[in-house]
Structures are given as structure tokens and as C-alpha cells.
Design a protein around this motif. Structure first.
Motif, PDB file in Angstrom:
ATOM      1  N   ASP A 353       0.840  -1.344   0.064  1.00 36.92           N
ATOM      2  CA  ASP A 353       0.070  -0.048   0.027  1.00 36.92           C
ATOM      3  C   ASP A 353       1.103   1.332   0.035  1.00 36.92           C
ATOM      4  OD1 ASP A 353       0.723   0.564   2.585  1.00 36.92           O
ATOM      5  OD2 ASP A 353      -0.882  -0.375   3.614  1.00 36.92           O
ATOM      6  N   ASP A 354       0.186   2.443  -0.157  1.00 34.97           N
ATOM      7  CA  ASP A 354       0.875   3.602  -0.222  1.00 34.97           C
ATOM      8  C   ASP A 354       0.426   4.579   0.592  1.00 34.97           C
ATOM      9  OD1 ASP A 354      -1.278   3.946  -1.551  1.00 34.97           O
ATOM     10  OD2 ASP A 354      -0.172   5.162  -3.250  1.00 34.97           O
ATOM     11  N   HIS A 355       0.056   4.153   1.830  1.00 42.16           N
ATOM     12  CA  HIS A 355      -0.563   5.049   2.813  1.00 42.16           C
ATOM     13  C   HIS A 355       0.316   6.341   3.195  1.00 42.16           C
ATOM     14  CE1 HIS A 355      -3.616   6.719   5.492  1.00 42.16           C
ATOM     15  NE2 HIS A 355      -2.856   6.356   6.730  1.00 42.16           N
ATOM     16  N   ARG A 356       0.063   7.418   3.671  1.00 39.89           N
ATOM     17  CA  ARG A 356       0.832   8.717   3.896  1.00 39.89           C
ATOM     18  C   ARG A 356       0.317   9.238   5.417  1.00 39.89           C
ATOM     19  NH1 ARG A 356       3.063   6.984   0.293  1.00 39.89           N
ATOM     20  NH2 ARG A 356       4.070   8.035  -1.596  1.00 39.89           N
ATOM     21  N   VAL A 357       1.434   9.641   6.179  1.00 37.71           N
ATOM     22  CA  VAL A 357       0.865  10.225   7.579  1.00 37.71           C
ATOM     23  C   VAL A 357       1.863  11.486   7.383  1.00 37.71           C
ATOM     24  CG1 VAL A 357       0.270   8.226   8.691  1.00 37.71           C
ATOM     25  CG2 VAL A 357       2.705   8.919   8.500  1.00 37.71           C
ATOM     26  N   VAL A 358       1.479  12.419   8.654  1.00 39.77           N
ATOM     27  CA  VAL A 358       2.229  13.446   8.784  1.00 39.77           C
ATOM     28  C   VAL A 358       3.361  13.495   9.781  1.00 39.77           C
ATOM     29  CG1 VAL A 358       2.279  15.886   9.339  1.00 39.77           C
ATOM     30  CG2 VAL A 358       0.516  15.098   7.915  1.00 39.77           C
ATOM     31  N   GLY A 359       4.763  13.332   9.276  1.00 38.47           N
ATOM     32  CA  GLY A 359       5.793  13.172  10.378  1.00 38.47           C
ATOM     33  C   GLY A 359       5.950  14.298  11.184  1.00 38.47           C
ATOM     34  N   ILE A 360       6.865  14.197  12.220  1.00 38.72           N
ATOM     35  CA  ILE A 360       7.153  15.148  13.367  1.00 38.72           C
ATOM     36  C   ILE A 360       7.354  16.537  12.794  1.00 38.72           C
ATOM     37  CG2 ILE A 360       9.323  14.525  13.742  1.00 38.72           C
ATOM     38  CD1 ILE A 360       8.739  14.867  16.794  1.00 38.72           C
ATOM     39  N   PRO A 361       6.734  17.613  13.225  1.00 38.94           N
ATOM     40  CA  PRO A 361       6.874  18.868  12.461  1.00 38.94           C
ATOM     41  C   PRO A 361       8.295  19.589  12.791  1.00 38.94           C
ATOM     42  CG  PRO A 361       5.355  19.043  13.955  1.00 38.94           C
ATOM     43  CD  PRO A 361       5.689  17.596  14.109  1.00 38.94           C
ATOM     44  N   PHE A 362       9.472  19.036  12.793  1.00 44.05           N
ATOM     45  CA  PHE A 362      10.584  19.724  13.094  1.00 44.05           C
ATOM     46  C   PHE A 362      11.691  18.740  12.787  1.00 44.05           C
ATOM     47  CE2 PHE A 362      10.083  17.829  17.297  1.00 44.05           C
ATOM     48  CZ  PHE A 362      11.442  17.397  17.715  1.00 44.05           C
ATOM     49  N   THR A 363      12.786  19.433  12.217  1.00 47.58           N
ATOM     50  CA  THR A 363      14.207  18.500  12.091  1.00 47.58           C
ATOM     51  C   THR A 363      15.225  18.818  13.136  1.00 47.58           C
ATOM     52  OG1 THR A 363      15.255  20.313  10.757  1.00 47.58           O
ATOM     53  CG2 THR A 363      13.676  18.708   9.560  1.00 47.58           C
ATOM     54  N   LEU A 364      16.104  17.758  13.285  1.00 49.66           N
ATOM     55  CA  LEU A 364      17.057  17.843  14.331  1.00 49.66           C
ATOM     56  C   LEU A 364      18.299  17.802  13.467  1.00 49.66           C
ATOM     57  CD1 LEU A 364      17.775  18.109  17.248  1.00 49.66           C
ATOM     58  CD2 LEU A 364      17.689  15.814  17.433  1.00 49.66           C
ATOM     59  N   ASN A 365      19.153  18.578  13.386  1.00 49.69           N
ATOM     60  CA  ASN A 365      20.460  18.414  12.660  1.00 49.69           C
ATOM     61  C   ASN A 365      20.141  18.183  11.359  1.00 49.69           C
ATOM     62  OD1 ASN A 365      22.378  18.801  14.993  1.00 49.69           O
ATOM     63  ND2 ASN A 365      21.921  16.647  15.493  1.00 49.69           N
ATOM     64  N   GLY A 366      19.234  18.934  10.836  1.00 50.89           N
ATOM     65  CA  GLY A 366      18.976  18.761   9.516  1.00 50.89           C
ATOM     66  C   GLY A 366      18.140  17.382   8.873  1.00 50.89           C
ATOM     67  N   ARG A 367      17.824  16.462   9.966  1.00 54.62           N
ATOM     68  CA  ARG A 367      17.101  15.275   9.750  1.00 54.62           C
ATOM     69  C   ARG A 367      15.750  15.187  10.509  1.00 54.62           C
ATOM     70  NH1 ARG A 367      22.576  13.929  11.726  1.00 54.62           N
ATOM     71  NH2 ARG A 367      23.740  13.095   9.916  1.00 54.62           N
ATOM     72  N   ARG A 368      15.043  14.595   9.851  1.00 52.44           N
ATOM     73  CA  ARG A 368      13.609  14.278  10.245  1.00 52.44           C
ATOM     74  C   ARG A 368      13.490  12.679  10.006  1.00 52.44           C
ATOM     75  NH1 ARG A 368       9.619  17.822   9.769  1.00 52.44           N
ATOM     76  NH2 ARG A 368      10.412  18.598   7.615  1.00 52.44           N
ATOM     77  N   LYS A 369      12.849  12.126  11.155  1.00 49.79           N
ATOM     78  CA  LYS A 369      12.601  10.603  11.111  1.00 49.79           C
ATOM     79  C   LYS A 369      11.675  10.263  10.153  1.00 49.79           C
ATOM     80  CE  LYS A 369      10.659   6.859  13.901  1.00 49.79           C
ATOM     81  NZ  LYS A 369      11.803   6.017  13.589  1.00 49.79           N
ATOM     82  N   THR A 370      11.818   9.337   9.069  1.00 51.50           N
ATOM     83  CA  THR A 370      11.457   9.093   7.939  1.00 51.50           C
ATOM     84  C   THR A 370      10.770   7.542   7.712  1.00 51.50           C
ATOM     85  OG1 THR A 370      13.635   8.692   6.797  1.00 51.50           O
ATOM     86  CG2 THR A 370      12.278  10.910   6.487  1.00 51.50           C
ATOM     87  N   GLU A 371      11.415   6.759   8.600  1.00 49.36           N
ATOM     88  CA  GLU A 371      11.053   5.379   8.592  1.00 49.36           C
ATOM     89  C   GLU A 371       9.987   5.021   9.999  1.00 49.36           C
ATOM     90  OE1 GLU A 371      14.120   2.810   8.019  1.00 49.36           O
ATOM     91  OE2 GLU A 371      15.095   3.752   6.388  1.00 49.36           O
ATOM     92  N   HIS A 372       8.825   4.617   9.609  1.00 51.10           N
ATOM     93  CA  HIS A 372       7.894   4.498  10.899  1.00 51.10           C
ATOM     94  C   HIS A 372       7.283   2.987  10.855  1.00 51.10           C
ATOM     95  CE1 HIS A 372       7.903   8.742  11.467  1.00 51.10           C
ATOM     96  NE2 HIS A 372       7.565   9.006  10.288  1.00 51.10           N
ATOM     97  N   VAL A 373       7.093   2.556  11.996  1.00 48.64           N
ATOM     98  CA  VAL A 373       6.512   1.329  12.065  1.00 48.64           C
ATOM     99  C   VAL A 373       4.825   1.482  12.123  1.00 48.64           C
ATOM    100  CG1 VAL A 373       6.120  -0.866  13.461  1.00 48.64           C
ATOM    101  CG2 VAL A 373       8.218   0.105  13.322  1.00 48.64           C
TER     102      VAL A 373
END
Length: 406
Positions: A353-373
Motif C-alpha cells: 500500500d501507499d498510505h501517507r502520514v504527517v511526520g513530526i514537524p521539526f528537524t534535528l541536525n537537518g534530519r527528520r525521522k522518515t521510517e515508521h512502524v
């Protein structure tokens, strides 16, 4: 400027090693614990046997056979089913709390305490425990025991009284801003308590409520009321103390113009070819424009309706005037700027499937968590977590047979 991420800890490492016992449901509490999970904490979601979190049944619409609302607020968690009304279930939660770093619940004041799951009870076996209670009306006062939901609290705190168009019935803000805001405050309170734990070696109790969040969102309206003695009125998309600062109709849509100072107002007039308005004494200063808001709105809109919304935005931005087309959700999701932000992320709920969710709305050291369970199926981790807490197989089977757990 370099666009490469800075060296340093990744988002998912910030709270790695911390265990959160999540006794919440609906939106505020689950959003709080999802934030902590996005930053690497292990989240153990305790749910009712048989039905689980209320939001599992919030359909339609549905993604497959699952509620999109549940999927939106429960990623990166484990699920264990425990009956909190049964003494055996209460004992199981208390045992899990001994190895937890954080406990979050959204029960009515007194409910956790009546089950032996209050802060003072749990900290007897875990002095470092950070404990967070999210309630509707707070822990004290004549209404503390009442239930509350986001739109109810929008009504109680006055948010609805300033939302909508003047002369029309009140409307709620469609976004669950009080629920999600309360989840954010809870997460910030927990982070503050973790910092205090580092300093003192002792856990803390964090309390927040939907009521306090609603009052906080009304800060500007409260300040203006105290200053003027005049109750705020509904202004649609406009703002009490600024003009032009609202939506205007264009030939094929709507455009929001935000002229926050005199210079920007001049630029708006230049972009729209209404320089006479910029030189009109009635519109010289912001206070003048607010006083003559209706006339000014008509002048600007008369110019706007002569052109497509995209053309109006092009002209306004070329002159440095802040503005935006009014997007619907579909338009927003496909906008190049939104895509480049990387905050709308894939979540594989089922194979292919190709479901989408909204990630956490800030980055840390230019990174945002992108892989979710994906959010867990109901009770997916019950057996493993009880075994880890010290229950043997026979005890777990007995608890399942008597529906103390599931």
C-alpha cells in the motif's frame, strides 16, 4: 549555505532507551506519545481487550479495514490489551510501570488513583518515574470530573465564539487544535520533567488539560479584551488588529493577503494597481485601515476579481507582499513546497500500500525521522510484554481466559 545535514544525533536516537507506558486513547494522549515515539522512545500502548482505543472505530472513511484517525496518531507503538477495571489488570499495569521511564494517561482525575495507578502509588516502586496526566478540565475545580472533547472545549474556552463570520452561527475550528495542542504541551512537559530528572534524580508529575490549551490559544483575544473591554467578534478570515489581513476573492479562487505593516500595505497597492488607496488618508496607518476595513476590503477585492488567483499571487509576491492561494487538502499535498519539506511520509500499513502520514514537524541536525512502524494490531504484543514483566505462560493463559488481558 550547505544543505547537507549537520553532524549529530538523529531524531530517532534522542529518546532511545526510554520506555513509555501509554494509557491514553482518542487524540491528545496518543499524539503526545507518538511524538515521543518519533524521537525514539519505546511506546507500550495499553488498550481495552476486545475494542481497544476508541479511534480504531472512527470510520468511515477507512484505509483498508483500519481507521485513518487511528493510523494518524499511533505509529511506532506496541499494543497490549489489559482490563484496567480488573484487579489483575491493574496489577499488570503496575508491574509494567516498574520498568517504565514515563507513564502517560488520559483518565478523568481520580480514576488512575482509584485503580492504584496514581503517581504516588507508582513512584513507590520507581522513584525516577516521569508521570503525565492529560485531562479535560484539569485536576481540580468544580468541573474536574467531567469528560471533554475538542469541540466541546472550543465552545467552553470561547474559541468558537470568535470563529466564523459575523452575524452567522458559531462554528468550530475543523482542525483538532485543542486535542493536538494538549498532546504537544504534554510532550513538552515530559521533556522538561526528564531534564529535571537529570538534575535531581527524582521523577516528576506533569499535568495538562484541554481547558488550559484552549485558554492558551485565546491569549491574544484575552489581551485585547482586557485592553479594550470590548468582546471580540467573529471576523471570518480577518484579524481584529490588522488590515488588510484576510481572504479576498479572485476571478477563480481566493487569496489571503497579510499586510502586517504600512510598507507592506503600500506594496499590496502597487501590485494590484490601486496606488490611490496607498495615498488615501483613510488608509495611511494600520489603525486607519482597521477603522475603514469594509471600504478597504471592497477596493482590494474589486481589483482582485479582475485576475486569476495565481496571477494575483505572482504580482503580490513580486512586490514582496505576503500572500497565499487558498488551497484545499489535495492541492496542499501536491504543492512543490510541501513536497520539498518531506513531512508527509509513507507508512506501510499492509503489503504494497501507499498510505501517507504527517511526520513530526521539526528537524534535528537537518534530519527528520522518515521510517515508521505502522500502528499495531490490537493486542499484538500482549504475550511478549507480560512475559517480559515476569508472568509465566500459565499465568498469561489464565489472564487471557478470564479476559483480564487480551
Amino acid at each position: 549555505m550547505s544543505t547537507e545535514p549537520a553532524a549529530g544525533v538523529a531524531m530517532e536516537q534522542v529518546l532511545k532507551g526510554l520506555r513509555v507506558l501509554d494509557l491514553t486513547q482518542n487524540v491528545a494522549g496518543p499524539y503526545c506519545t507518538q511524538i515521543l515515539g518519533d524521537m525514539g522512545a519505546e511506546i507500550i500502548k495499553v488498550e481495552r481487550p476486545g475494542s481497544g482505543d476508541d479511534t480504531r472505530a472512527w470510520m468511515p472513511p477507512a484505509w483498508g479495514e483500519q481507521s485513518p484517525v487511528y493510523l494518524a496518531f499511533n505509529r511506532n507503538k506496541k499494543s497490549i490489551c489489559i482490563d484496567l477495571d480488573a484487579p489483575e489488570g491493574q496489577e499488570a499495569v503496575a508491574r509494567l510501570a516498574r520498568s517504565a521511564d514515563i507513564v502517560v494517561h488520559s483518565m478523568k482525575p481520580g480514576s488512575a488513583e482509584s485503580r492504584g495507578l496514581g503517581f504516588e502509588s507508582l513512584r513507590q516502586d520507581n522513584r525516577k518515574l516521569v508521570y503525565c496526566a492529560i485531562s479535560a478540565f484539569g485536576q481540580s475545580g468544580p468541573m474536574s470530573g467531567l469528560p471533554g472533547y475538542d469541540p466541546l472545549m472550543q465552545a467552553f474556552t470561547g474559541v468558537m465564539s470568535v470563529t466564523g463570520n459575523d452575524g452567522e452561527a458559531p462554528v468550530r475550528v475543523s482542525v483538532s487544535l485543542i486535542d493536538m495542542g494538549s498532546g504537544m504541551w504534554a510532550a513538552m512537559g515530559i521533556l522538561a520533567a526528564l531534564r529535571e530528572l537529570e538534575r535531581t534524580g527524582e521523577g516528576s508529575c506533569v499535568n495538562t488539560s484541554l481547558l488550559e490549551t484552549g485558554i492558551a490559544w485565546m491569549s491574544v483575544f484575552i489581551a485585547n479584551f482586557r485592553a479594550s473591554g470590548t468582546l471580540p467578534r467573529k471576523l471570518g478570515s480577518a484579524m481584529t488588529m490588522l488590515a488588510p489581513y484576510e481572504l479576498f476573492a479572485a476571478a477563480d479562487g481566493w487569496v489571503f493577503i497579510a499586510a502586517g505593516n504600512d510598507r507592506l500595505f503600500t506594496q499590496v497597492c502597487k501590485a494590484l494597481g490601486i496606488d490611490h488607496a496607498a495615498s488615501d488618508p483613510k488608509f495611511a496607518k494600520n489603525a486607519d485601515r482597521v477603522k475603514h476595513r469594509v471600504e478597504l476590503h471592497r477596493i482590494i477585492e474589486d481589483a482582485m476579481v479582475q485576475m486569476p488567483a495565481a496571477e494575483a499571487v505572482r504580482r503580490l509576491r513580486a512586490c514582496g507582499a505576503p500572500c497565499s492561494i487558498l488551497n484545499d487538502v489535495g492541492q496542499m499535498l501536491t504543492d512543490e513546497q510541501v513536497v520539498s519539506a518531506g513531512i508527509v511520509q509513507p507508512l506501510q500499513v499492509s503489503e504494497g500500500d501507499d498510505h501517507r502520514v504527517v511526520g513530526i514537524p521539526f528537524t534535528l541536525n537537518g534530519r527528520r525521522k522518515t521510517e515508521h512502524v505502522a500502528p499495531p494490531t490490537l493486542g499484538a504484543h500482549t504475550h511478549a510484554l507480560l512475559a517480559e514483566a515476569g508472568y509465566d505462560d500459565a499465568a498469561i493463559r489464565r489472564m487471557i481466559e478470564h479476559r483480564f488481558v487480551g
